[in-house]
Design an enzyme around this catalytic site. Structure first.
Site, PDB file in Angstrom:
ATOM      1  N   LYS A  47     -13.554 -80.409  14.722  1.00 57.24           N
ATOM      2  CA  LYS A  47     -13.029 -79.501  13.685  1.00 57.24           C
ATOM      3  C   LYS A  47     -12.372 -78.258  14.278  1.00 57.24           C
ATOM      4  CE  LYS A  47     -15.421 -80.605   9.592  1.00 57.24           C
ATOM      5  NZ  LYS A  47     -14.433 -81.124   8.901  1.00 57.24           N
ATOM      6  N   ASP A  92     -32.915 -62.947  19.746  1.00 54.72           N
ATOM      7  CA  ASP A  92     -33.780 -62.948  20.931  1.00 54.72           C
ATOM      8  C   ASP A  92     -34.294 -61.533  21.210  1.00 54.72           C
ATOM      9  OD1 ASP A  92     -33.868 -65.690  22.076  1.00 54.72           O
ATOM     10  OD2 ASP A  92     -31.708 -65.464  22.013  1.00 54.72           O
ATOM     11  N   ILE A 141     -21.464 -68.474  13.075  1.00 58.01           N
ATOM     12  CA  ILE A 141     -22.018 -69.814  13.299  1.00 58.01           C
ATOM     13  C   ILE A 141     -21.443 -70.863  12.353  1.00 58.01           C
ATOM     14  CG2 ILE A 141     -24.202 -69.111  14.349  1.00 58.01           C
ATOM     15  CD1 ILE A 141     -25.454 -69.387  11.501  1.00 58.01           C
ATOM     16  N   ASP A 167      -1.377 -39.993  26.055  1.00 52.47           N
ATOM     17  CA  ASP A 167      -1.741 -40.295  27.434  1.00 52.47           C
ATOM     18  C   ASP A 167      -1.970 -41.795  27.563  1.00 52.47           C
ATOM     19  OD1 ASP A 167      -4.032 -40.564  26.024  1.00 52.47           O
ATOM     20  OD2 ASP A 167      -5.155 -39.002  27.051  1.00 52.47           O
ATOM     21  N   TYR A 180     -19.526 -70.243  17.437  1.00 46.06           N
ATOM     22  CA  TYR A 180     -20.271 -71.226  18.239  1.00 46.06           C
ATOM     23  C   TYR A 180     -20.121 -72.611  17.639  1.00 46.06           C
ATOM     24  CZ  TYR A 180     -22.390 -67.152  20.247  1.00 46.06           C
ATOM     25  OH  TYR A 180     -22.571 -65.958  20.868  1.00 46.06           O
TER      26      TYR A 180
HETATM   27  N1  COA Z   1     -18.358 -75.412  14.119  1.00 48.54           N
HETATM   28  C1  COA Z   1     -17.504 -76.335  13.640  1.00 48.54           C
HETATM   29  N2  COA Z   1     -17.670 -76.927  12.430  1.00 48.54           N
HETATM   30  C2  COA Z   1     -18.746 -76.561  11.705  1.00 48.54           C
HETATM   31  C3  COA Z   1     -19.655 -75.590  12.160  1.00 48.54           C
HETATM   32  C4  COA Z   1     -19.437 -75.012  13.428  1.00 48.54           C
HETATM   33  N3  COA Z   1     -20.276 -74.103  13.935  1.00 48.54           N
HETATM   34  N4  COA Z   1     -20.617 -75.427  11.222  1.00 48.54           N
HETATM   35  C5  COA Z   1     -20.299 -76.249  10.210  1.00 48.54           C
HETATM   36  N5  COA Z   1     -19.172 -76.949  10.496  1.00 48.54           N
HETATM   37  C6  COA Z   1     -18.494 -77.928   9.658  1.00 48.54           C
HETATM   38  C7  COA Z   1     -19.439 -79.051   9.249  1.00 48.54           C
HETATM   39  O1  COA Z   1     -19.415 -80.103  10.186  1.00 48.54           O
HETATM   40  C8  COA Z   1     -18.892 -79.440   7.894  1.00 48.54           C
HETATM   41  O2  COA Z   1     -17.794 -80.296   8.016  1.00 48.54           O
HETATM   42  P1  COA Z   1     -17.941 -81.841   7.551  1.00 48.54           P
HETATM   43  O3  COA Z   1     -18.394 -81.779   6.130  1.00 48.54           O
HETATM   44  O4  COA Z   1     -16.583 -82.404   7.748  1.00 48.54           O
HETATM   45  O5  COA Z   1     -18.963 -82.404   8.460  1.00 48.54           O
HETATM   46  C9  COA Z   1     -18.335 -78.144   7.333  1.00 48.54           C
HETATM   47  O6  COA Z   1     -18.125 -77.299   8.447  1.00 48.54           O
HETATM   48  C10 COA Z   1     -19.287 -77.496   6.358  1.00 48.54           C
HETATM   49  O7  COA Z   1     -20.536 -77.374   6.995  1.00 48.54           O
HETATM   50  P2  COA Z   1     -21.904 -77.349   6.171  1.00 48.54           P
HETATM   51  O8  COA Z   1     -22.179 -78.706   5.605  1.00 48.54           O
HETATM   52  O9  COA Z   1     -21.855 -76.224   5.214  1.00 48.54           O
HETATM   53  O10 COA Z   1     -22.945 -76.961   7.264  1.00 48.54           O
HETATM   54  P3  COA Z   1     -23.773 -77.950   8.220  1.00 48.54           P
HETATM   55  O11 COA Z   1     -25.036 -78.301   7.524  1.00 48.54           O
HETATM   56  O12 COA Z   1     -22.927 -79.062   8.733  1.00 48.54           O
HETATM   57  O13 COA Z   1     -24.087 -76.970   9.436  1.00 48.54           O
HETATM   58  C11 COA Z   1     -25.218 -75.265  10.635  1.00 48.54           C
HETATM   59  C12 COA Z   1     -24.812 -75.774   9.256  1.00 48.54           C
HETATM   60  C13 COA Z   1     -25.806 -73.867  10.548  1.00 48.54           C
HETATM   61  C14 COA Z   1     -26.216 -76.223  11.260  1.00 48.54           C
HETATM   62  C15 COA Z   1     -23.926 -75.238  11.509  1.00 48.54           C
HETATM   63  O14 COA Z   1     -23.029 -74.354  10.905  1.00 48.54           O
HETATM   64  C16 COA Z   1     -24.119 -74.930  12.964  1.00 48.54           C
HETATM   65  O15 COA Z   1     -24.583 -75.762  13.735  1.00 48.54           O
HETATM   66  N6  COA Z   1     -23.725 -73.732  13.397  1.00 48.54           N
HETATM   67  C17 COA Z   1     -23.838 -73.319  14.770  1.00 48.54           C
HETATM   68  C18 COA Z   1     -25.242 -72.866  15.057  1.00 48.54           C
HETATM   69  C19 COA Z   1     -25.350 -72.357  16.459  1.00 48.54           C
HETATM   70  O16 COA Z   1     -24.540 -72.648  17.300  1.00 48.54           O
HETATM   71  N7  COA Z   1     -26.354 -71.534  16.731  1.00 48.54           N
HETATM   72  C20 COA Z   1     -26.537 -70.945  18.032  1.00 48.54           C
HETATM   73  C21 COA Z   1     -25.729 -69.722  18.224  1.00 48.54           C
HETATM   74  S1  COA Z   1     -26.416 -68.337  17.408  1.00 48.54           S
HETATM   75 MG    MG Z   2     -29.605 -65.806  22.076  1.00 50.77          MG
END
Ligand code: COA
Ligand code: MG
Length: 340
Positions: free
Chosen positions: A60, A207, A273, A321, A49
């Protein structure tokens, strides 16, 4: 040898940047698989995600080796950022400025019951280029799916000649789980005329836990029944089954255990995530080299028997098969899908 030959054939399959069905076998190599023709398998071992409102993370995408990347409008996006997410995803699809090569380019809409789904679909699917897969969360009933099919037709009115979108539905409540076979049956029926083809089920564990009042644990024992049930129903309808998210994204040891457990239960992939989770999950859901060798040899033996005009045949002591043959083909398609 055989394995490498099959890989070479399969690696001629190219993914377009942002297009409908990203895994297509080229015309010349397609003849190799003519006898196996059926729905093209899109591997989704790692379903990552990326919040649709977070431009830095979206940019990214080309550097992350997930085979399915989901630009999210739903739970990864704050309520105040829903419009921004829609608009950003539309721009990405319209401009094709983000390279999705080697990935299933997908979008998760908000749920039907959120009241936001129709606007998501209308704006995002009005882009010149479409995602190959769309994800619909919180499908609790057949009615949700029927509503979605109607609205999707309207949203795609300017894409009349486009191929069908693959659809992944989410089960994340007790009500949904109880109705899952009925929902899938209707999904398969609707796939005949609607502009989608049902392709998989995601288990939304958080959920689900909230809905049934269970407490989440690392071992996920409270989810054992639901996970096994989701796999069973998915397989009964020949759909992919995508396992739960491991939320503690810094604990890669725990993630490995849970990923291997999920793969062993029959799930075909897992939601992630954070980019650091990708290699661990990818490894757990990739076929073992022995299995790949078996698949390559079986497909080649099948070609041979076809050429000789023989029907059923025995391979390494096993009667072969069609389901086994399709399984072998899926394995080869999975391994041909190189992840950076
Ligand atoms: N997709 C793309 N890139 C991501 C990413 C993701 N899901 N999660 C982290 N990154 C990137 C960050 O931008 C960072 O790069 P940067 O330093 O160049 O900005 C690098 O990976 C390392 O990330 P980090 O600093 O360890 O984490 P963060 O604090 O930026 O993010 C979360 C942590 C959990 C908020 C983030 O991973 C996220 O938003 N994940 C998705 C959550 C989600 O979609 N939840 C709903 C579905 S269950
Ligand atoms: Mg959900």
């Amino acid at each position: 040898m055989i394995f490498h030959k099959m890989l070479r054939i399969l690696r001629t399959s190219k993914c377009v940047r942002v297009d409908r069905v990203p895994l297509t076998v080229s015309h010349s190599s397609a003849s190799t698989f003519q006898a196996l023709e059926s729905k093209q398998y899109i591997p989704r071992r790692v379903v990552l995600y990326v919040p649709g409102s977070d431009e830095r993370k979206l940019r990214k995408i080309p550097t992350i080796g997930a085979d399915c990347v989901v630009m999210d409008c739903e739970d990864g996006v704050a309520l105040s950022k829903k419009e921004a997410a829609r608009s950003m995803i539309h721009t990405i699809l319209q401009s094709q400025e983000i390279d999705f090569t080697g990935k299933d380019c997908s979008v998760r809409f908000n749920s039907v019951q959120s009241g936001l789904c129709e606007a998501d679909m209308q704006e995002i699917l009005s882009a010149k280029f479409l995602p190959s897969t769309v994800h619909l969360p919180k499908v609790d009933s057949v009615e949700h799916l029927e509503w979605f099919a109607d609205k999707l037709k309207l949203a795609l009115k300017d894409h009349k000649d486009a191929a069908k979108l693959r659809l992944i539905i989410f089960t994340e409540s007790a009500e949904s789980l109880l109705s899952l076979p009925e929902i899938c049956r209707r999904g398969v029926e609707l796939s005949r005329d609607a502009p989608f083809e049902l392709d998989g089920i995601v288990f939304g564990s958080d959920d689900y836990c909230a809905d049934i009042g269970a407490t989440r644990t690392k071992e996920a024992k409270e989810l054992a029944f639901a996970r096994q049930y989701v796999v069973t129903v998915a397989k009964a309808f020949k759909l992919q089954a995508i396992d739960l998210v491991y939320i503690d994204y810094k604990d890669l040891g725990g993630l490995k255990i849970q990923s291997e457990e999920g793969a062993g239960m029959g799930f075909t992939g897992k939601q992630v995530i954070h980019p650091s989770q990708v290699p661990v999950v990818y490894a757990a859901f990739s076929p073992h080299p022995d299995k790949v060798e078996w698949a390559a040899a079986l497909v080649q033996a099948f070609q041979q028997y076809q050429t000789e005009g023989k029907g059923a045949f025995t391979f390494r002591g096993q009667m072969i098969d069609m389901p086994l043959l399709l399984q072998a083909r899926n394995i080869l398609q999975i391994v041909s899908h190189t992840i950076r």
